[in-house]
Write a protein that holds these residues in place. Sequence first.
Motif, PDB file in Angstrom:
ATOM      1  N   LEU A  57       5.391   2.592   7.865  1.00  0.00           N
ATOM      2  CA  LEU A  57       4.426   3.105   8.836  1.00  0.00           C
ATOM      3  C   LEU A  57       3.022   3.465   7.987  1.00  0.00           C
ATOM      4  CD1 LEU A  57       5.989   4.890  11.784  1.00  0.00           C
ATOM      5  CD2 LEU A  57       4.965   2.866  11.802  1.00  0.00           C
ATOM      6  N   GLN A  58       3.446   4.151   6.894  1.00  0.00           N
ATOM      7  CA  GLN A  58       2.244   4.576   6.086  1.00  0.00           C
ATOM      8  C   GLN A  58       1.776   3.289   5.252  1.00  0.00           C
ATOM      9  OE1 GLN A  58       4.361   7.250   3.152  1.00  0.00           O
ATOM     10  NE2 GLN A  58       4.358   9.025   4.521  1.00  0.00           N
ATOM     11  N   ARG A  59       2.455   2.367   4.798  1.00  0.00           N
ATOM     12  CA  ARG A  59       1.684   1.339   4.247  1.00  0.00           C
ATOM     13  C   ARG A  59       0.789   0.761   5.232  1.00  0.00           C
ATOM     14  NH1 ARG A  59       7.145   0.864   1.832  1.00  0.00           N
ATOM     15  NH2 ARG A  59       7.768  -0.475   3.396  1.00  0.00           N
ATOM     16  N   ALA A  60       1.513   0.504   6.386  1.00  0.00           N
ATOM     17  CA  ALA A  60       0.839  -0.253   7.426  1.00  0.00           C
ATOM     18  C   ALA A  60      -0.698   0.533   7.804  1.00  0.00           C
ATOM     19  CB  ALA A  60       1.353  -0.533   8.506  1.00  0.00           C
ATOM     20  N   LEU A  61      -0.538   1.713   7.678  1.00  0.00           N
ATOM     21  CA  LEU A  61      -1.792   2.637   8.481  1.00  0.00           C
ATOM     22  C   LEU A  61      -2.768   2.558   7.076  1.00  0.00           C
ATOM     23  CD1 LEU A  61       0.130   5.501   9.951  1.00  0.00           C
ATOM     24  CD2 LEU A  61      -1.298   4.081  11.048  1.00  0.00           C
ATOM     25  N   VAL A  62      -2.383   2.784   6.055  1.00  0.00           N
ATOM     26  CA  VAL A  62      -3.164   2.677   4.914  1.00  0.00           C
ATOM     27  C   VAL A  62      -3.973   1.243   4.848  1.00  0.00           C
ATOM     28  CG1 VAL A  62      -3.414   2.469   2.275  1.00  0.00           C
ATOM     29  CG2 VAL A  62      -2.060   4.632   3.505  1.00  0.00           C
ATOM     30  N   ALA A  63      -3.217   0.483   5.167  1.00  0.00           N
ATOM     31  CA  ALA A  63      -3.914  -1.002   5.153  1.00  0.00           C
ATOM     32  C   ALA A  63      -4.649  -1.404   6.440  1.00  0.00           C
ATOM     33  CB  ALA A  63      -2.668  -2.244   5.210  1.00  0.00           C
ATOM     34  N   ALA A  64      -4.507  -0.639   7.346  1.00  0.00           N
ATOM     35  CA  ALA A  64      -5.311  -0.814   8.565  1.00  0.00           C
ATOM     36  C   ALA A  64      -6.772  -0.060   8.494  1.00  0.00           C
ATOM     37  CB  ALA A  64      -4.610  -0.103   9.859  1.00  0.00           C
ATOM     38  N   VAL A  65      -6.421   1.137   7.597  1.00  0.00           N
ATOM     39  CA  VAL A  65      -7.939   1.745   7.263  1.00  0.00           C
ATOM     40  C   VAL A  65      -8.732   1.122   6.213  1.00  0.00           C
ATOM     41  CG1 VAL A  65      -8.806   3.964   6.477  1.00  0.00           C
ATOM     42  CG2 VAL A  65      -7.009   4.114   7.977  1.00  0.00           C
ATOM     43  N   ALA A  66      -7.948   0.581   5.446  1.00  0.00           N
ATOM     44  CA  ALA A  66      -8.647  -0.217   4.144  1.00  0.00           C
ATOM     45  C   ALA A  66      -9.319  -1.318   4.981  1.00  0.00           C
ATOM     46  CB  ALA A  66      -7.537  -0.642   3.278  1.00  0.00           C
ATOM     47  N   GLY A  67      -8.734  -1.971   5.649  1.00  0.00           N
ATOM     48  CA  GLY A  67      -9.457  -3.038   6.711  1.00  0.00           C
ATOM     49  C   GLY A  67     -10.809  -2.742   7.115  1.00  0.00           C
ATOM     50  N   ALA A  81     -16.727   4.154  16.481  1.00  0.00           N
ATOM     51  CA  ALA A  81     -16.844   2.772  15.534  1.00  0.00           C
ATOM     52  C   ALA A  81     -15.577   2.187  15.822  1.00  0.00           C
ATOM     53  CB  ALA A  81     -17.380   3.260  14.196  1.00  0.00           C
ATOM     54  N   GLY A  82     -14.484   2.605  15.817  1.00  0.00           N
ATOM     55  CA  GLY A  82     -13.297   1.815  15.740  1.00  0.00           C
ATOM     56  C   GLY A  82     -12.025   3.087  15.827  1.00  0.00           C
ATOM     57  N   MET A  83     -10.762   2.542  16.062  1.00  0.00           N
ATOM     58  CA  MET A  83      -9.719   3.401  15.982  1.00  0.00           C
ATOM     59  C   MET A  83      -8.524   2.653  15.172  1.00  0.00           C
ATOM     60  SD  MET A  83      -9.261   4.723  19.830  1.00  0.00           S
ATOM     61  CE  MET A  83     -10.840   5.013  20.967  1.00  0.00           C
ATOM     62  N   VAL A  84      -7.875   3.468  14.618  1.00  0.00           N
ATOM     63  CA  VAL A  84      -6.557   3.191  14.000  1.00  0.00           C
ATOM     64  C   VAL A  84      -5.556   4.058  14.708  1.00  0.00           C
ATOM     65  CG1 VAL A  84      -4.987   3.311  11.992  1.00  0.00           C
ATOM     66  CG2 VAL A  84      -7.331   2.588  11.921  1.00  0.00           C
ATOM     67  N   LEU A  85      -4.472   3.431  15.392  1.00  0.00           N
ATOM     68  CA  LEU A  85      -3.690   4.333  16.262  1.00  0.00           C
ATOM     69  C   LEU A  85      -2.082   3.860  15.916  1.00  0.00           C
ATOM     70  CD1 LEU A  85      -5.498   3.360  19.486  1.00  0.00           C
ATOM     71  CD2 LEU A  85      -5.904   5.183  18.259  1.00  0.00           C
ATOM     72  N   ARG A  86      -1.391   5.000  15.892  1.00  0.00           N
ATOM     73  CA  ARG A  86       0.079   4.914  15.388  1.00  0.00           C
ATOM     74  C   ARG A  86       1.040   5.547  16.560  1.00  0.00           C
ATOM     75  NH1 ARG A  86       3.469   8.844  14.780  1.00  0.00           N
ATOM     76  NH2 ARG A  86       1.769  10.172  13.836  1.00  0.00           N
ATOM     77  N   GLY A  87       2.017   4.961  16.744  1.00  0.00           N
ATOM     78  CA  GLY A  87       2.803   5.607  17.829  1.00  0.00           C
ATOM     79  C   GLY A  87       2.468   5.725  19.169  1.00  0.00           C
ATOM     80  N   HIS A 126       0.834  -1.160  -0.009  1.00  0.00           N
ATOM     81  CA  HIS A 126       0.057  -0.039   0.192  1.00  0.00           C
ATOM     82  C   HIS A 126       0.728   1.372   0.034  1.00  0.00           C
ATOM     83  CE1 HIS A 126      -3.762  -2.121   0.774  1.00  0.00           C
ATOM     84  NE2 HIS A 126      -3.196  -2.952   1.517  1.00  0.00           N
ATOM     85  N   ALA A 127       0.364   2.383  -0.601  1.00  0.00           N
ATOM     86  CA  ALA A 127       1.004   3.657  -0.592  1.00  0.00           C
ATOM     87  C   ALA A 127      -0.196   4.696  -0.331  1.00  0.00           C
ATOM     88  CB  ALA A 127       1.489   3.848  -1.879  1.00  0.00           C
ATOM     89  N   LEU A 128       0.141   5.910  -0.131  1.00  0.00           N
ATOM     90  CA  LEU A 128      -0.864   6.969   0.298  1.00  0.00           C
ATOM     91  C   LEU A 128      -1.420   6.971  -0.958  1.00  0.00           C
ATOM     92  CD1 LEU A 128       1.374   9.530   2.309  1.00  0.00           C
ATOM     93  CD2 LEU A 128      -0.117   7.846   3.104  1.00  0.00           C
TER      94      LEU A 128
END
Length: 325
Positions: A306-316, A137-143, A11-13
């Motif tokens: 981190l960018q790739r993992a965050l985009v994937a988490a949001v897509a999930g 409804a949910g959370m995506v959390l980084r760092g 994944h990319a931004l």
Amino acid sequence: MSADLTPVSRHALYPALAPWDQRWLDVGDGHRLYIEQSGNPHGEPVLVVHGGPGGGCSPRMRRYFDPRHWRIILFDQRGAGQSQPSGSLTANTTPDLVADMERIRVALGVERWLLFGGSWGVTLALRYGQCHPQRVAGMVLRGVFLCRQQDIDWLYREGGASRIFPDAWARFRDALPAAAGADLLTRYHQRLTEEVVDRSVASAWAAWEAACATLLPSPGVVASFETRALALARIESHYFVAGGFMPEAGLLSHMASLAGIPAHIVHGRYDMVCPVEQAWTLHQAWPGSQLTVVPDAGHSATEPGLQRALVAAVAGFAAAGETHR
């Protein structure tokens, strides 16, 4: 409870996009908050909770989300970014910020939203969720930053990150004269809250944090910290001398209120601002949460892993249909 330690690589931004709504919201106490919306006006709402405190949002933060699916909401917290007055410490505490998030939700007509937070944004997202779990409804959390005293001490007192970056620490320490009976964090707070603030003091504060923020040195990240140095340094020191204005016994003692809320936690293995132990501790305290530890990243959300993992988490979350307007 499982920990997914596999790096995400596909994944990319998303491409840059412009907001279709920009406004300022008067929240009282002399504060006006900058708010913007982009993406799909009829999409699932996601609120971006920036770090610092005092860091402010940037256009790049819109790009973690598929704009066809998400109604992307960014806001600058009190005193940060484009919010007014810049750097203000008046009525600027964690309970104030939590109340502001609720005001924004009501003003925008949102029933429930996904929270997307990084660093201090994790702290604030967790506290908002603990106070208003029915709105999350949910959370995506980084760092992850849990804002315990030990977490503040790691970055701002001798013996933590100073042992990894002794040269940068020496510059941070030596930017202020020594004073008997006052630790470095207290001395910085005193200087940063004077009526007229010496910009060089704020720059020294920001340079120390920037030095710790990436796995490898990044001139771009250093420049970004310097651009927002004054508000960032003033507000961070204001919060950290007060222990982050956290609830009694800290965030972890209130995790029961988040039971059943899905969460995906993303953390860099070599995060020197917020060591990975904080992400692991939060994951252990939150049954059902997912944890992705990115093996080649530090703290900054600009790092590719981190960018790739965050985009994937949001897509999930989008694929699972966890949120609704």
